[in-house]
Every structure is written in structure tokens, then in C-alpha cells.
Design a protein around this motif. Structure first.
Motif, PDB file in Angstrom:
ATOM      1  N   LYS B  19      27.144  45.495  38.600  1.00  0.00           N
ATOM      2  CA  LYS B  19      28.546  45.376  38.231  1.00  0.00           C
ATOM      3  C   LYS B  19      28.919  46.677  37.554  1.00  0.00           C
ATOM      4  N   ASN B  20      30.099  47.139  37.803  1.00  0.00           N
ATOM      5  CA  ASN B  20      30.567  48.303  37.071  1.00  0.00           C
ATOM      6  C   ASN B  20      31.149  47.805  35.766  1.00  0.00           C
ATOM      7  N   LEU B  21      30.339  47.810  34.713  1.00  0.00           N
ATOM      8  CA  LEU B  21      30.856  47.310  33.437  1.00  0.00           C
ATOM      9  C   LEU B  21      30.322  48.155  32.291  1.00  0.00           C
ATOM     10  N   THR B  25      33.061  53.930  30.115  1.00  0.00           N
ATOM     11  CA  THR B  25      33.811  54.582  31.185  1.00  0.00           C
ATOM     12  C   THR B  25      35.205  53.985  31.340  1.00  0.00           C
ATOM     13  N   ILE B  26      35.479  52.944  30.557  1.00  0.00           N
ATOM     14  CA  ILE B  26      36.768  52.275  30.702  1.00  0.00           C
ATOM     15  C   ILE B  26      37.681  52.698  29.560  1.00  0.00           C
ATOM     16  N   ARG B  27      38.902  53.040  29.903  1.00  0.00           N
ATOM     17  CA  ARG B  27      39.849  53.483  28.890  1.00  0.00           C
ATOM     18  C   ARG B  27      40.510  52.254  28.269  1.00  0.00           C
ATOM     19  N   PRO B  29      43.500  50.733  26.076  1.00  0.00           N
ATOM     20  CA  PRO B  29      44.802  51.026  25.487  1.00  0.00           C
ATOM     21  C   PRO B  29      44.857  50.571  24.028  1.00  0.00           C
ATOM     22  N   ASN B  31      46.703  48.520  22.433  1.00  0.00           N
ATOM     23  CA  ASN B  31      46.782  47.078  22.189  1.00  0.00           C
ATOM     24  C   ASN B  31      45.398  46.449  22.185  1.00  0.00           C
ATOM     25  N   SER B  35      43.414  44.627  19.099  1.00  0.00           N
ATOM     26  CA  SER B  35      42.945  43.265  19.328  1.00  0.00           C
ATOM     27  C   SER B  35      41.459  43.116  19.005  1.00  0.00           C
ATOM     28  N   LEU B 110      55.344  45.510  27.310  1.00  0.00           N
ATOM     29  CA  LEU B 110      54.306  46.469  26.957  1.00  0.00           C
ATOM     30  C   LEU B 110      54.776  47.446  25.880  1.00  0.00           C
TER      31      LEU B 110
ATOM     32  N   TYR C   6      31.624  56.712  42.184  1.00  0.00           N
ATOM     33  CA  TYR C   6      30.539  55.725  42.024  1.00  0.00           C
ATOM     34  C   TYR C   6      29.991  55.379  43.401  1.00  0.00           C
ATOM     35  N   ASN C  63      38.987  51.534  39.675  1.00  0.00           N
ATOM     36  CA  ASN C  63      39.076  52.048  38.316  1.00  0.00           C
ATOM     37  C   ASN C  63      39.205  53.563  38.385  1.00  0.00           C
ATOM     38  N   GLY C  66      39.102  55.521  34.331  1.00  0.00           N
ATOM     39  CA  GLY C  66      38.995  54.508  33.283  1.00  0.00           C
ATOM     40  C   GLY C  66      40.067  53.451  33.292  1.00  0.00           C
ATOM     41  N   LYS C  67      41.067  53.585  34.185  1.00  0.00           N
ATOM     42  CA  LYS C  67      42.153  52.610  34.207  1.00  0.00           C
ATOM     43  C   LYS C  67      42.311  52.045  35.621  1.00  0.00           C
ATOM     44  N   ARG C  86      35.623  54.550  39.987  1.00  0.00           N
ATOM     45  CA  ARG C  86      34.608  53.508  39.904  1.00  0.00           C
ATOM     46  C   ARG C  86      35.182  52.237  40.491  1.00  0.00           C
ATOM     47  N   PRO C  87      34.307  51.313  40.931  1.00  0.00           N
ATOM     48  CA  PRO C  87      34.834  50.043  41.434  1.00  0.00           C
ATOM     49  C   PRO C  87      35.449  49.234  40.301  1.00  0.00           C
ATOM     50  N   LEU C  88      36.214  48.200  40.648  1.00  0.00           N
ATOM     51  CA  LEU C  88      36.835  47.354  39.636  1.00  0.00           C
ATOM     52  C   LEU C  88      35.753  46.808  38.699  1.00  0.00           C
ATOM     53  N   PRO C  89      35.954  46.876  37.383  1.00  0.00           N
ATOM     54  CA  PRO C  89      34.921  46.421  36.444  1.00  0.00           C
ATOM     55  C   PRO C  89      34.711  44.906  36.514  1.00  0.00           C
ATOM     56  N   GLY C  90      33.474  44.495  36.295  1.00  0.00           N
ATOM     57  CA  GLY C  90      33.197  43.066  36.112  1.00  0.00           C
ATOM     58  C   GLY C  90      33.022  42.254  37.377  1.00  0.00           C
ATOM     59  N   TRP C 156      35.626  39.601  31.804  1.00  0.00           N
ATOM     60  CA  TRP C 156      34.308  40.241  31.922  1.00  0.00           C
ATOM     61  C   TRP C 156      33.207  39.336  31.378  1.00  0.00           C
ATOM     62  N   ILE C 202      45.285  40.404  24.640  1.00  0.00           N
ATOM     63  CA  ILE C 202      44.792  41.774  24.554  1.00  0.00           C
ATOM     64  C   ILE C 202      45.764  42.717  25.273  1.00  0.00           C
ATOM     65  N   MET C 203      46.407  42.200  26.306  1.00  0.00           N
ATOM     66  CA  MET C 203      47.448  42.902  27.067  1.00  0.00           C
ATOM     67  C   MET C 203      46.947  44.025  27.965  1.00  0.00           C
ATOM     68  N   ASN C 204      45.647  44.071  28.245  1.00  0.00           N
ATOM     69  CA  ASN C 204      45.160  45.034  29.230  1.00  0.00           C
ATOM     70  C   ASN C 204      45.777  44.758  30.597  1.00  0.00           C
ATOM     71  N   VAL C 206      48.762  43.676  31.372  1.00  0.00           N
ATOM     72  CA  VAL C 206      50.111  44.228  31.487  1.00  0.00           C
ATOM     73  C   VAL C 206      50.027  45.737  31.635  1.00  0.00           C
ATOM     74  N   ASP C 207      49.046  46.313  30.971  1.00  0.00           N
ATOM     75  CA  ASP C 207      48.891  47.758  30.975  1.00  0.00           C
ATOM     76  C   ASP C 207      48.580  48.305  32.369  1.00  0.00           C
TER      77      ASP C 207
END
Lengths: 102, 136, 254
Positions: B19-21, B25-27, B29, B31, B35, B110, C6, C63, C66-67, C86-90, C156, C202-204, C206-207
Motif C-alpha cells: 500500500k502506498n501509505l 510523502t503525503i502533504r 493541509p 486543517n 485536527s 474549505l 512509484y 497522489n 503529496g496531494k 504515487r498511487p492513491l494512498p491506503g 487509512w 479533518i477535511m482532507n 474537501v481539500d
């Protein structure tokens, strides 16, 4: 759903208490041991403190239950540490009662 | 399907696929940062509960204990600890109020959420600074 | 332009790794997807999903630096080099940037994403007032790209139990539909500590939403609806009135 609501209500109760506590501290400005004792003397204030602590215990209970549900994946493990946390909180509650009414 | 061995912290056998986790490497935000800090500070306050109760008990136990408790808080290392505890309290308080308002009135999108996140961080910084200043 | 992608081939690689690419782009290459196609011309072992190339199908979510986002509507000029893909996380990686979306669609399926109406169908369509139709705005546009769900920390950690923002957005989309009669069942379906209540604002989601939707608002609306309906039930019980099986909704304009 009920607990989700309870957590928010207990948060509001605590927020109210904290504001009241700050106001009382600002008005009475207890300096020294005698003043500090007077500060904690009134029965209504002790009752309010107990209500707030009850809210705190419930809030903390629901809060860490949420945390365990998020990060602890093995149901047996989760049950164990949750029970441990619940017992700990119950102990704190008894302790708080003891402090307020020695 | 390749099936991996059962892990003690996971109740199902894992399918052996990566899994890519990698969180680095993840940005995240603003919020999300506010949290997760709400959660961290909450856990921190939970751990502080016995210290708080002990402090209250000692300060009410008698003249001597009261002076000892006050004396302890005058030591610089304990003051540092108190500032840290104040961060936990203020962050949990302000971020909690933000969450409450969000639950009652909605997050308002947002943009609003970002502004309120900044507001929370600013209030925490100011409150901790005022607290630290009043300590020294 | 420099890229870091990746790579993972289950038959050849034991572990995923990052591969660097430095490619010359042409003037017509405006979007990230154009660059990916260019890379695939040079290295055809790279696997990606793509289809409509204009942000409608939701296939090329990944991804990006990072977004999460769609490669086809991400401008190359907006990206910082090297572009890290990168591929979608999780979600389990099938190969390179392609993830297994089974879990995602199982959750989507679990919220009953279809109209439930037991009345005999009218001769024309089931009509809706413009006001009722307006309630679906911001909900029906979802393209199920999974960018939001895979950006959600709650998903995740509990991907098998938490429905995730995309699924919950669709759950709400059918709850507010004036033609749907199964609101109570839909709410009951989410009565569980995991399915709905893992959302912590957490609102990720919406982001990252490439369609600028707000799944968090939809989830908050579901939570509110649950409280409103529970209250109605309570007052109805107090007045000893029979509880309406289906909540009364506005009738469409004649």
C-alpha cells in the motif's frame, strides 16, 4: 449517535466551567493557603466542579474510545485496553470526590 | 491471491500487496494538522489527569503542602513543563471550540475552515505566550 | 521535465521503488496526463489508468506531489519539479500507479446508491420541483475517483469498516432526494460506530476533491439528520401519534 452527542455536550459543559473558573480566579484572586481554601469552600462550587469532572471523565472516555477504535485493530486487544482506561477513569472520579469532600 | 501471515495487531490475514501509505510523502493541509494536534493534545491531557488531581489534592491538604506545591511550580524545569501542558490545554480547548462551532453551524467550506484553523493556531500561540509570560 | 514515479510489478519486484524520469515535453503537453503518456512512449512497462482525459471518468486519480488529484486536469506548469507521482494512498497497489478499488466500490455499494421508491411508476417521469432538484447540487457530480476517500486518515486506518467520504456523499445524495422513500433505512444503515462516525472533520476530502465538492458537509448533514429524526420520533412517541414510515417530503410542482 447518542454518544457522539454526549461528547459534544460534555465539551460544552467543561468549556462553561473553565470560563467560570477563570472569572472566579480573576475576581477573588486567591493568594496564600487561606484564600485558596476559601476559594474551594462553597458547596455549590464543589458541586459544579464535580459536574465538570463528571463531564471530563465522560469526554475523556469517549475520546480515547474513539482513538482506540481508530488505531487498535484487534478487537480483543481493544477491549482490554479500553476496559483498563475505563477503570482508570473511574478511579480518577473517586479520587476527585475524595479531594472535594475529604 | 497471496496471503501473508496473521499480524498480532490485525485480526485478518493480510493480502500481500503493498500500500502506498508513507505518511512522509503525503502533504497534510492545515486543517488536518489542527485536527491531529487536537487528538494528540487530548491524549496528552488524559495522561496529565493524575498530575492535575494530585496537584489539587496537595494544594488543599494543608499550609505546608500548599507551600511545597507552589515551590515546585517555581522551578524552571517545571515551568517549562507547565508551558507544554498549557499548549495541550489551549490547543485542545480552541480546536475543540472550533469543532463544536463546525458541528452546530457547519464548516462553511474549505476557505472558512482554513481561516478558522489559522485563527486557532494564532489564539493558541498568543495564549501560551501570555501564560508563559505570567509564569516568569 | 523531471519526474519521480512509484514503480511496482508484483511479478518482478519484491518491493516498490521510485524511478526517476527526465523527459522532453512538447508544446502540446499541457496536463500531467500528457506527460505520463509521453513517459509511457519511452518506457512502456509503466502502468496507469486513464480514459476520458478531461476529468469526467475519474480513472487517473493519483497522489501528485503529496496531494491526491486527477492527472488529466492537473496543469504541468503548476507542479514543482521533480514531480513525485504515487498511487492513491491506503489502497492495495496492483501495479505502478494502478490501485485495487474493490474496497472502495464495496463501500459505495453498501450505501444503496440507487433510488428506492415502492410507488407504482407513473406514466411519465417521477417529477421533482426545482427546489428539490437543487438539493442534489454538489452531491450528484461525484465521479467516484476515490481521491477523497484515499486522502482520509480515518479510511487509512479502518478501510474495511469506515464507508469513507465518497460513499457517504452518495448516501446523503439519496437521503435528500425527494423521490426516495428509504431515508429511515439509509440512516439505520449508518448506525454503527465505524461506518459514519469515524469522520472527525479533518477535511482532507474537501481539500483534494477534483470536482470541488464537499463530502464533509454531506457527512455533517447526515449526522444532523440523524438527530432531527430521533427527536421527531421522541415527540411522536410522546404524543402517541403513529410514526410516519417515510418522512413527508415536499410534493413536486404540478
Amino acid at each position: 449517535m447518542r454518544w457522539w452527542l454526549v461528547q459534544r455536550i460534555s465539551a460544552a459543559v467543561m468549556a462553561g466551567y473553565i470560563l467560570l473558573l477563570l472569572a472566579r480566579l480573576a475576581i477573588l484572586q486567591p493568594k496564600g493557603y487561606a484564600a485558596w481554601q476559601v476559594f474551594w469552600q462553597p458547596v455549590w462550587w464543589r458541586m459544579l466542579t464535580l459536574v465538570c469532572f463528571l463531564g471530563l471523565v465522560v469526554h475523556a472516555w469517549l475520546g480515547i474510545r474513539d482513538v482506540f477504535r481508530d488505531y487498535v485493530f484487534n478487537p480483543a486487544w481493544r477491549e482490554w485496553i479500553q476496559t483498563a482506561a475505563e477503570l482508570l477513569l473511574l478511579f480518577y472520579l473517586c479520587w476527585a470526590c475524595y479531594i472535594l469532600w475529604p | 491471491m497471496k496471503v501473508g501471515r496473521r499480524r498480532f495487531w490485525y485480526n485478518k490475514p493480510m493480502i500481500r500487496r503493498p500500500k502506498n501509505l508513507n505518511l512522509l510523502t503525503i502533504r497534510f493541509p492545515l486543517n488536518a494538522v489542527v485536527s491531529i494536534q487536537h487528538r494528540i493534545s487530548g491524549m496528552f491531557l488524559f495522561l496529565l489527569l493524575p498530575c492535575m488531581l494530585w496537584g489539587l489534592q496537595a494544594s488543599l491538604a494543608g499550609e505546608v503542602q500548599f507551600q511545597t506545591t507552589l515551590g515546585v511550580t517555581r522551578h524552571w524545569s517545571f515551568k517549562l513543563f507547565l508551558v507544554w501542558a498549557a499548549w495541550g490545554f489551549f490547543h485542545h480547548f480552541y480546536a475543540g471550540v472550533r469543532h463544536l462551532v463546525q458541528d452546530v453551524r457547519g464548516t462553511g467550506g474549505l476557505h472558512t475552515a482554513r481561516i478558522s484553523s489559522r485563527l486557532v493556531l494564532a489564539l493558541v500561540a498568543v495564549s501560551v505566550a501570555v501564560f508563559a509570560w505570567s509564569l516568569w | 521535465m523531471k519526474f519521480s514515479i512509484y514503480r511496482y510489478d508484483p511479478d518482478a519486484d519484491r518491493k516498490p521503488y521510485m524511478k526517476e524520469y527526465d523527459i522532453a515535453l512538447q508544446e502540446s503537453d499541457q496536463m500531467l496526463l500528457d506527460a505520463l503518456v509521453r513517459i509511457k512512449e519511452l518506457d512502456d512497462t509503466l502502468s496507469i489508468r486513464k480514459s476520458c482525459r478531461e476529468g469526467i471518468c475519474g480513472s487517473d486519480a493519483m497522489n501528485i506531489n503529496g496531494k491526491n488529484g486527477l492527472a488529466c486536469i492537473t496543469k504541468l506548469s503548476d507542479l514543482k519539479e521533480p514531480v513525485v507521482l504515487r498511487p492513491l494512498p491506503g489502497l492495495p497497489v496492483i501495479r505502478d500507479l494502478v490501485v485495487d478499488m474493490t474496497q472502495f466500490f464495496e463501500h459505495y455499494n453498501s450505501v444503496m446508491p440507487y433510488l428506492i421508491n415502492n410507488d407504482p411508476p407513473p406514466e411519465t417521469e417521477r417529477l421533482q420541483s426545482p427546489a428539490d432538484r437543487k438539493k442534489l447540487d454538489g452531491l450528484y457530480e461525484c465521479i467516484l475517483c476515490a481521491a477523497c476517500t484515499t486522502a482520509c486518515p480515518s479510511f487509512w486506518w479502518n478501510p474495511d469498516k469506515f464507508v469513507g467520504p465518497a460513499g457517504l456523499l452518495q448516501a446523503y445524495r439519496f437521503m435528500v432526494d425527494s423521490r426516495d422513500q428509504a431515508e429511515a433505512e439509509r440512516l439505520q444503515n449508518l448506525e454503527d460506530p465505524y461506518r459514519l462516525y469515524r469522520c472527525h472533520n479533518i477535511m482532507n476530502c474537501v481539500d483534494v476533491c477534483p470536482k470541488k465538492l464537499n463530502p464533509q458537509a454531506a457527512i455533517a448533514a447526515i449526522k444532523e439528520l440523524k438527530i432531527v429524526r430521533a427527536r421527531e420520533k421522541k415527540t411522536a412517541a410522546k404524543q402517541k401519534k403513529p410514526i410516519p414510515l417515510h418522512p413527508v417530503k415536499d410534493k413536486p410542482d404540478a
